[in-house]
Design a protein around this motif. Structure first.
Motif, PDB file in Angstrom:
ATOM      1  N   ASP A 184       0.818  -1.212   0.000  1.00 14.99           N
ATOM      2  CA  ASP A 184       0.000   0.000   0.000  1.00 14.99           C
ATOM      3  C   ASP A 184       0.851   1.261   0.000  1.00 14.99           C
ATOM      4  O   ASP A 184       0.463   2.286  -0.578  1.00 14.99           O
ATOM      5  CB  ASP A 184      -0.914   0.027   1.223  1.00 14.99           C
ATOM      6  CG  ASP A 184      -2.123  -0.870   1.066  1.00 14.99           C
ATOM      7  OD1 ASP A 184      -2.440  -1.247  -0.067  1.00 14.99           O
ATOM      8  OD2 ASP A 184      -2.751  -1.189   2.094  1.00 14.99           O
ATOM      9  N   GLN A 185       2.012   1.220   0.648  1.00 16.50           N
ATOM     10  CA  GLN A 185       2.875   2.397   0.754  1.00 16.50           C
ATOM     11  C   GLN A 185       3.683   2.655  -0.516  1.00 16.50           C
ATOM     12  O   GLN A 185       4.287   3.717  -0.659  1.00 16.50           O
ATOM     13  CB  GLN A 185       3.814   2.267   1.958  1.00 16.50           C
ATOM     14  CG  GLN A 185       3.098   2.139   3.284  1.00 16.50           C
ATOM     15  CD  GLN A 185       2.175   3.300   3.568  1.00 16.50           C
ATOM     16  OE1 GLN A 185       2.496   4.453   3.286  1.00 16.50           O
ATOM     17  NE2 GLN A 185       1.007   3.009   4.136  1.00 16.50           N
ATOM     18  N   ASP A 186       3.724   1.683  -1.410  1.00 18.91           N
ATOM     19  CA  ASP A 186       4.288   1.850  -2.751  1.00 18.91           C
ATOM     20  C   ASP A 186       5.710   2.416  -2.753  1.00 18.91           C
ATOM     21  O   ASP A 186       5.975   3.479  -3.324  1.00 18.91           O
ATOM     22  CB  ASP A 186       3.373   2.759  -3.581  1.00 18.91           C
ATOM     23  CG  ASP A 186       3.636   2.650  -5.080  1.00 18.91           C
ATOM     24  OD1 ASP A 186       4.220   1.635  -5.505  1.00 18.91           O
ATOM     25  OD2 ASP A 186       3.281   3.584  -5.809  1.00 18.91           O
ATOM     26  N   PRO A 187       6.667   1.719  -2.133  1.00 20.13           N
ATOM     27  CA  PRO A 187       8.049   2.219  -2.155  1.00 20.13           C
ATOM     28  C   PRO A 187       8.661   2.111  -3.543  1.00 20.13           C
ATOM     29  O   PRO A 187       8.208   1.320  -4.386  1.00 20.13           O
ATOM     30  CB  PRO A 187       8.767   1.291  -1.165  1.00 20.13           C
ATOM     31  CG  PRO A 187       7.969   0.016  -1.199  1.00 20.13           C
ATOM     32  CD  PRO A 187       6.536   0.445  -1.401  1.00 20.13           C
ATOM     33  N   ASP A 188       9.687   2.907  -3.784  1.00 21.51           N
ATOM     34  CA  ASP A 188      10.450   2.803  -5.023  1.00 21.51           C
ATOM     35  C   ASP A 188      11.425   1.638  -4.971  1.00 21.51           C
ATOM     36  O   ASP A 188      11.872   1.155  -6.019  1.00 21.51           O
ATOM     37  CB  ASP A 188      11.248   4.090  -5.265  1.00 21.51           C
ATOM     38  CG  ASP A 188      10.361   5.308  -5.394  1.00 21.51           C
ATOM     39  OD1 ASP A 188       9.328   5.214  -6.081  1.00 21.51           O
ATOM     40  OD2 ASP A 188      10.677   6.346  -4.787  1.00 21.51           O
ATOM     41  N   LEU A 189      11.775   1.223  -3.771  1.00 22.63           N
ATOM     42  CA  LEU A 189      12.808   0.204  -3.578  1.00 22.63           C
ATOM     43  C   LEU A 189      12.572  -0.501  -2.252  1.00 22.63           C
ATOM     44  O   LEU A 189      12.222   0.148  -1.259  1.00 22.63           O
ATOM     45  CB  LEU A 189      14.189   0.874  -3.557  1.00 22.63           C
ATOM     46  CG  LEU A 189      15.403  -0.031  -3.373  1.00 22.63           C
ATOM     47  CD1 LEU A 189      15.696  -0.768  -4.669  1.00 22.63           C
ATOM     48  CD2 LEU A 189      16.613   0.789  -2.942  1.00 22.63           C
ATOM     49  N   VAL A 190      12.764  -1.820  -2.239  1.00 24.10           N
ATOM     50  CA  VAL A 190      12.790  -2.583  -0.995  1.00 24.10           C
ATOM     51  C   VAL A 190      14.233  -3.002  -0.745  1.00 24.10           C
ATOM     52  O   VAL A 190      14.870  -3.620  -1.600  1.00 24.10           O
ATOM     53  CB  VAL A 190      11.880  -3.827  -1.059  1.00 24.10           C
ATOM     54  CG1 VAL A 190      12.031  -4.666   0.208  1.00 24.10           C
ATOM     55  CG2 VAL A 190      10.430  -3.425  -1.255  1.00 24.10           C
ATOM     56  N   LEU A 191      14.743  -2.657   0.438  1.00 24.60           N
ATOM     57  CA  LEU A 191      16.078  -3.069   0.852  1.00 24.60           C
ATOM     58  C   LEU A 191      15.913  -4.164   1.899  1.00 24.60           C
ATOM     59  O   LEU A 191      15.411  -3.913   2.994  1.00 24.60           O
ATOM     60  CB  LEU A 191      16.840  -1.881   1.434  1.00 24.60           C
ATOM     61  CG  LEU A 191      18.222  -2.172   2.025  1.00 24.60           C
ATOM     62  CD1 LEU A 191      19.164  -2.732   0.973  1.00 24.60           C
ATOM     63  CD2 LEU A 191      18.805  -0.915   2.661  1.00 24.60           C
ATOM     64  N   PHE A 192      16.344  -5.374   1.552  1.00 19.85           N
ATOM     65  CA  PHE A 192      16.211  -6.511   2.468  1.00 19.85           C
ATOM     66  C   PHE A 192      17.604  -6.896   2.956  1.00 19.85           C
ATOM     67  O   PHE A 192      18.465  -7.271   2.169  1.00 19.85           O
ATOM     68  CB  PHE A 192      15.543  -7.700   1.783  1.00 19.85           C
ATOM     69  CG  PHE A 192      15.112  -8.766   2.741  1.00 19.85           C
ATOM     70  CD1 PHE A 192      13.833  -8.756   3.279  1.00 19.85           C
ATOM     71  CD2 PHE A 192      15.988  -9.765   3.141  1.00 19.85           C
ATOM     72  CE1 PHE A 192      13.434  -9.730   4.194  1.00 19.85           C
ATOM     73  CE2 PHE A 192      15.606 -10.734   4.057  1.00 19.85           C
ATOM     74  CZ  PHE A 192      14.328 -10.718   4.589  1.00 19.85           C
ATOM     75  N   VAL A 193      17.814  -6.817   4.293  1.00 21.12           N
ATOM     76  CA  VAL A 193      19.171  -6.939   4.831  1.00 21.12           C
ATOM     77  C   VAL A 193      19.421  -8.255   5.579  1.00 21.12           C
ATOM     78  O   VAL A 193      20.331  -8.329   6.389  1.00 21.12           O
ATOM     79  CB  VAL A 193      19.515  -5.739   5.737  1.00 21.12           C
ATOM     80  CG1 VAL A 193      19.632  -4.466   4.920  1.00 21.12           C
ATOM     81  CG2 VAL A 193      18.509  -5.561   6.864  1.00 21.12           C
ATOM     82  N   GLY A 194      18.663  -9.288   5.257  1.00 18.57           N
ATOM     83  CA  GLY A 194      19.073 -10.596   5.754  1.00 18.57           C
ATOM     84  C   GLY A 194      17.996 -11.407   6.440  1.00 18.57           C
ATOM     85  O   GLY A 194      17.007 -10.894   6.939  1.00 18.57           O
ATOM     86  N   ASP A 195      18.245 -12.733   6.456  1.00 19.77           N
ATOM     87  CA  ASP A 195      17.337 -13.735   7.015  1.00 19.77           C
ATOM     88  C   ASP A 195      16.050 -13.812   6.212  1.00 19.77           C
ATOM     89  O   ASP A 195      14.943 -13.695   6.733  1.00 19.77           O
ATOM     90  CB  ASP A 195      17.070 -13.476   8.499  1.00 19.77           C
ATOM     91  CG  ASP A 195      18.321 -13.640   9.353  1.00 19.77           C
ATOM     92  OD1 ASP A 195      19.302 -14.217   8.852  1.00 19.77           O
ATOM     93  OD2 ASP A 195      18.323 -13.185  10.503  1.00 19.77           O
ATOM     94  N   TYR A 196      16.234 -14.044   4.900  1.00 17.97           N
ATOM     95  CA  TYR A 196      15.104 -14.230   3.986  1.00 17.97           C
ATOM     96  C   TYR A 196      14.402 -15.550   4.278  1.00 17.97           C
ATOM     97  O   TYR A 196      13.183 -15.658   4.193  1.00 17.97           O
ATOM     98  CB  TYR A 196      15.613 -14.198   2.549  1.00 17.97           C
ATOM     99  CG  TYR A 196      14.544 -14.111   1.493  1.00 17.97           C
ATOM    100  CD1 TYR A 196      14.176 -12.881   0.947  1.00 17.97           C
ATOM    101  CD2 TYR A 196      13.902 -15.250   1.012  1.00 17.97           C
ATOM    102  CE1 TYR A 196      13.195 -12.790  -0.031  1.00 17.97           C
ATOM    103  CE2 TYR A 196      12.924 -15.174   0.038  1.00 17.97           C
ATOM    104  CZ  TYR A 196      12.571 -13.942  -0.479  1.00 17.97           C
ATOM    105  OH  TYR A 196      11.584 -13.859  -1.444  1.00 17.97           O
ATOM    106  N   ILE A 197      15.198 -16.577   4.579  1.00 15.16           N
ATOM    107  CA  ILE A 197      14.662 -17.848   5.066  1.00 15.16           C
ATOM    108  C   ILE A 197      15.281 -18.133   6.423  1.00 15.16           C
ATOM    109  O   ILE A 197      16.245 -17.472   6.841  1.00 15.16           O
ATOM    110  CB  ILE A 197      14.963 -19.033   4.121  1.00 15.16           C
ATOM    111  CG1 ILE A 197      16.483 -19.272   4.029  1.00 15.16           C
ATOM    112  CG2 ILE A 197      14.341 -18.820   2.751  1.00 15.16           C
ATOM    113  CD1 ILE A 197      16.877 -20.608   3.457  1.00 15.16           C
ATOM    114  N   TYR A 198      14.737 -19.136   7.102  1.00 14.68           N
ATOM    115  CA  TYR A 198      15.346 -19.676   8.314  1.00 14.68           C
ATOM    116  C   TYR A 198      15.606 -21.158   8.099  1.00 14.68           C
ATOM    117  O   TYR A 198      14.794 -21.867   7.504  1.00 14.68           O
ATOM    118  CB  TYR A 198      14.443 -19.448   9.533  1.00 14.68           C
ATOM    119  CG  TYR A 198      14.600 -18.055  10.098  1.00 14.68           C
ATOM    120  CD1 TYR A 198      15.265 -17.840  11.302  1.00 14.68           C
ATOM    121  CD2 TYR A 198      14.115 -16.954   9.405  1.00 14.68           C
ATOM    122  CE1 TYR A 198      15.436 -16.562  11.801  1.00 14.68           C
ATOM    123  CE2 TYR A 198      14.279 -15.669   9.905  1.00 14.68           C
ATOM    124  CZ  TYR A 198      14.940 -15.481  11.104  1.00 14.68           C
ATOM    125  OH  TYR A 198      15.121 -14.221  11.594  1.00 14.68           O
TER     126      TYR A 198
END
Length: 516
Positions: free
Chosen positions: A177-191
């Protein structure tokens, strides 16, 4: 582009993510498109959705992985499969820009990474894939501004730590809903943890992943979360890993439990984990692993507004220490000599107004000892005191350094200082440690504050701590960064109510962060 997403755009993106390959039976394609030879494939090859990432001013990476039986190795034939891709200026593909054919190879899990170039800067595009007569959902992506662009704004969402077993990924519905221009994911995508019978959602398999197929299955399970898939389809991502993509608290080629994982066995596990990571992330070919090594630290430019330095704080670090004296050993490193030089060179010669540093783990001090003395959090930068303190001294001469971190499973927003023993020392930057998407589940907030609030006087650089699940949202322009701590009321159910827990501001030219 900033601001909440429009109702029409939300309907488009939600519908696109919801199908997750339900469009498999559709035969629609642009008239006149040259099609690759049709292969006979099982239904549902796009079950893992689509994604884009690492935007350049003239390029973007488009990703998918063919997997009709995602939790059982993928279910694809052991052959190379041609996958058509298409990029357009509109969501109906009436204004095509680029198209081509990529090869989905079995040795890479039939993943596809298309590095599209020759695009216009600071522009939205739509894309899709086709294989075996099946069509993927439609995705939207965006290129970065022109390198010489000085104005504009950038909306960035910071996320980390999404444990499938601890809850649903409900913060992503609000992020959409917030519609960012970019998602920055800094770790632990899976466990990598074993399945639990008491979990909110149970991990697939029978134990921890060690082999390539086991890691593929674990990633595939996570990719089936509809809220995660929707944000992947709507927004370009920049990703890096922390520990749980491989093994809890690993460092270099040292596992958490070396008495149980001999070196050769752990190297084999690293090799499998890194390949599965590459296969499931929208990253360039520069990240194709070389055995137990993968190139993850890199730099992205967003005009003259933002330089984003993405760190790798796992592959090159010394093993964690367990005492204050050991943490002050000058030979310890988090980054390794080559990465540290790369970072400092990139900060010192940066033309950008804001120098962002994506660090998987917290840089500011955590003093766990109430009252006299220090008790540091050794897995973070506190365990590497000499290198961390020297880096903060270097920040004195850097324009607007801001560190974006994860790992802690709670929000911790701090000033960065040159000397944490002296609270009159110079403030040189700000750090936002983002909370988790789902890890730790729905915490008891009263219990959290009863444990952590008494430590606030020993850590006066902390501006805000909180244990709700969610993410951080940043609106960046030349004058400042407006930050929101976005939280949800639960991750124990598939839907949740979002809210803004706090708003903060970083002013250009005034190091540090303040609540507003």
């Amino acid at each position: 582009m900033t601001g909440a997403i429009s109702p029409d755009r939300r309907r488009f993106l939600t519908a696109g993510a919801a199908v997750l390959g339900a469009a498999a039976s559709a035969q629609l394609w642009l008239p006149g498109t040259a099609r690759a030879a049709e292969a006979s494939l099982p239904d549902g090859v796009f079950s893992l959705g689509i994604a884009s990432g690492d935007p350049l001013h003239d390029g973007i990476v488009l990703w998918t992985r063919l997997a009709p039986d995602p939790l059982n190795g993928g279910g694809m034939p052991d052959t190379v499969v041609p996958v058509e891709w298409e990029l357009a200026e509109d969501d109906r593909f009436r204004k095509p820009v680029r198209r081509g054919v990529a090869q989905a190879r079995p040795e890479y899990g039939h993943s596809v990474h298309v590095d599209v170039r020759g695009l216009s800067p600071d522009r939205s595009y739509w894309y899709r894939f086709r294989a075996g007569g099946q069509i993927s959902p439609t995705g939207r992506t965006r290129t970065a501004p022109h390198p010489h662009s000085r104005g504009g704004s950038l909306r960035v969402a910071l996320a980390s730590c999404q444990n499938w077993q601890h809850g649903y990924f409900t913060p992503y519905a609000d992020m959409l809903d917030q519609d960012p221009d970019l998602v920055l994911f800094v770790g632990d995508y899976i466990y990598e943890s074993t399945p639990s019978a008491t979990a909110v959602r149970r991990h697939e398999g029978t134990g921890e992943p060690y082999t390539l197929e086991q890691y593929r299955n674990r990633y595939a399970q996570y990719k089936t979360d509809p809220d995660l898939a929707a944000v992947h389809a709507s927004t370009p991502w920049v990703v890096t890993f922390d520990d749980h993509e491989v093994d809890n608290d690993w460092a270099g080629e040292v596992p958490q439990d070396p008495d149980k994982q001999p070196h050769d066995a752990f190297v084999a596990r690293l090799t499998a984990a890194f390949q599965a990571y590459y296969e499931h992330m929208p990253v360039r070919a520069s990240a194709i692993p070389n055995g137990p090594h993968i190139q993850m630290y890199r730099r992205l430019e967003f005009g003259r507004l933002v330089r984003l330095n993405v760190l790798d704080t796992r592959q090159f670090r010394s093993d964690q220490v367990t005492s204050q004296a050991a943490a002050e050993n000058p030979s310890l490193t988090m980054l390794g000599a080559e990465q540290k030089k790369w970072l400092l060179d990139g900060l010192q010669d940066s033309p950008a107004r804001w120098n962002l540093i994506a660090s998987q783990i917290m840089m500011a001090e955590t003093d766990l000892q109430i009252g006299e003395g220090k008790l540091w959090y050794y897995d973070a930068w506190d365990g590497y005191q000499v290198e961390r303190n020297a880096l903060l001294e270097d920040f004195v001469d850097i324009r607007n350094p801001v560190v974006l971190s994860g790992d802690r499973h709670f929000t911790m927003i701090s000033d960065l200082r040159t000397d944490y023993d002296d609270q009159e020392s110079e403030v040189v930057g700000a750090e936002f440690v983002g909370t988790s998407i789902s890890s730790n589940g729905d915490q008891d907030q009263a219990a959290f504050h009863a444990e952590w609030d008494p430590r606030m006087p020993d850590n006066p650089h902390w501006k805000l701590i909180d244990a709700h699940r969610g993410y951080h949202l940043f609106d960046i322009d030349r004058d400042g960064i407006d930050a929101q701590v976005r939280v949800v009321d639960t991750v124990r159910r598939p839907t949740a109510t979002p809210s803004t827990l706090a708003r903060l501001r970083v002013e250009s030219g005034e190091p540090g962060v303040r609540l507003v």
